[in-house]
Design a protein around this motif. Sequence first.
Motif, PDB file in Angstrom:
ATOM      1  N   TYR A  11      29.810 -21.805 -14.690  1.00 27.15           N
ATOM      2  CA  TYR A  11      30.121 -20.560 -15.379  1.00 27.15           C
ATOM      3  C   TYR A  11      31.074 -20.710 -16.558  1.00 27.15           C
ATOM      4  CZ  TYR A  11      27.995 -18.529 -11.276  1.00 27.15           C
ATOM      5  OH  TYR A  11      27.116 -18.211 -10.282  1.00 27.15           O
ATOM      6  N   THR A  12      30.822 -19.870 -17.568  1.00 31.29           N
ATOM      7  CA  THR A  12      31.800 -19.664 -18.630  1.00 31.29           C
ATOM      8  C   THR A  12      33.032 -18.980 -18.036  1.00 31.29           C
ATOM      9  OG1 THR A  12      30.180 -19.525 -20.416  1.00 31.29           O
ATOM     10  CG2 THR A  12      32.223 -18.284 -20.713  1.00 31.29           C
ATOM     11  N   SER A  45      32.923 -22.567 -22.491  1.00 27.49           N
ATOM     12  CA  SER A  45      31.625 -22.696 -21.843  1.00 27.49           C
ATOM     13  C   SER A  45      31.732 -23.513 -20.559  1.00 27.49           C
ATOM     14  CB  SER A  45      30.630 -23.343 -22.808  1.00 27.49           C
ATOM     15  OG  SER A  45      31.075 -24.648 -23.165  1.00 27.49           O
ATOM     16  N   ARG A 101      26.228 -18.219 -16.871  1.00 30.80           N
ATOM     17  CA  ARG A 101      26.586 -19.479 -17.518  1.00 30.80           C
ATOM     18  C   ARG A 101      26.686 -19.292 -19.023  1.00 30.80           C
ATOM     19  NH1 ARG A 101      23.973 -25.498 -16.817  1.00 30.80           N
ATOM     20  NH2 ARG A 101      25.179 -25.402 -14.913  1.00 30.80           N
ATOM     21  N   SER A 102      25.867 -18.407 -19.573  1.00 29.97           N
ATOM     22  CA  SER A 102      25.813 -18.207 -21.023  1.00 29.97           C
ATOM     23  C   SER A 102      27.064 -17.549 -21.583  1.00 29.97           C
ATOM     24  CB  SER A 102      24.614 -17.338 -21.386  1.00 29.97           C
ATOM     25  OG  SER A 102      24.811 -16.008 -20.889  1.00 29.97           O
ATOM     26  N   ARG A 105      27.496 -14.276 -21.421  1.00 30.18           N
ATOM     27  CA  ARG A 105      27.113 -12.956 -21.908  1.00 30.18           C
ATOM     28  C   ARG A 105      26.968 -11.950 -20.769  1.00 30.18           C
ATOM     29  NH1 ARG A 105      22.390 -13.296 -26.225  1.00 30.18           N
ATOM     30  NH2 ARG A 105      23.415 -11.435 -27.091  1.00 30.18           N
TER      31      ARG A 105
END
Lengths: 121, 107
Positions: free
Chosen positions: A32-33, A52, A102-103, A105
């Motif tokens: 995860y971010t 990130s 993960r992104s 967003r």
Amino acid sequence: EVQLVESGGVVVQPGGSLRLSCAASGFTFDDYTMHWVRQAPGKGLEWVSLISWDGGSTYYADSVKGRFTISRDNSKNSLYLQMNSLRTEDTALYYCAKDGLRSGRGGMDVWGQGTTVTVSS
Amino acid sequence: DIQMTQSPSSLSASVGDRVTITCRASQSISSYLNWYQQKPGKAPKLLIYAASSLQSGVPSRFSGSGSGTDFTLTISSLQPEDFATYYCQQSYSTPPTFGPGTKVDIK
């Protein structure tokens, strides 16, 4: 239990430095971010920085760019915020938060309890 | 940067009331809109993600709607534990930005 625990907040003089830490547990940290978000006394939420999942990308709010550095150690399930050239306006409760994706967003679905940074002479 | 606004900035309501909070983005953010609840002395809590998806464990009286630039958070029947400050946040682009918050207090 999914948990984030921040540490490192203290009283520091203007121009000083500080390193915040955030220990993660209960989830696969390197999936995860991660974010740092702060809240000045009596004010709203201000996003500070993100990193990130692999540490390859970092972003900063204009208010801290060039002074703060975010990093992570996935082997230690830990997130960090190196804070240099501190100003009185950096006084706040600093939260680390996990992104839901993960992104980076997604929504921030896990938050720590926060650590207080006070910049004062 | 995308600016987020919320209205009203505060409201007074009674237990059982239907409450609606509006969030507007300065440009289209598709459905990349999240809602948080924050109680005094506590960390924010994610309620709604992707504009209308209810976060696990959040009561079904909370709902979200909207896309593009205009979004709403609705509490269908306000409960005593819902008195708090609510923030919207866009995750469409970096930097992610929060709205200024809406404080919901007891009438």
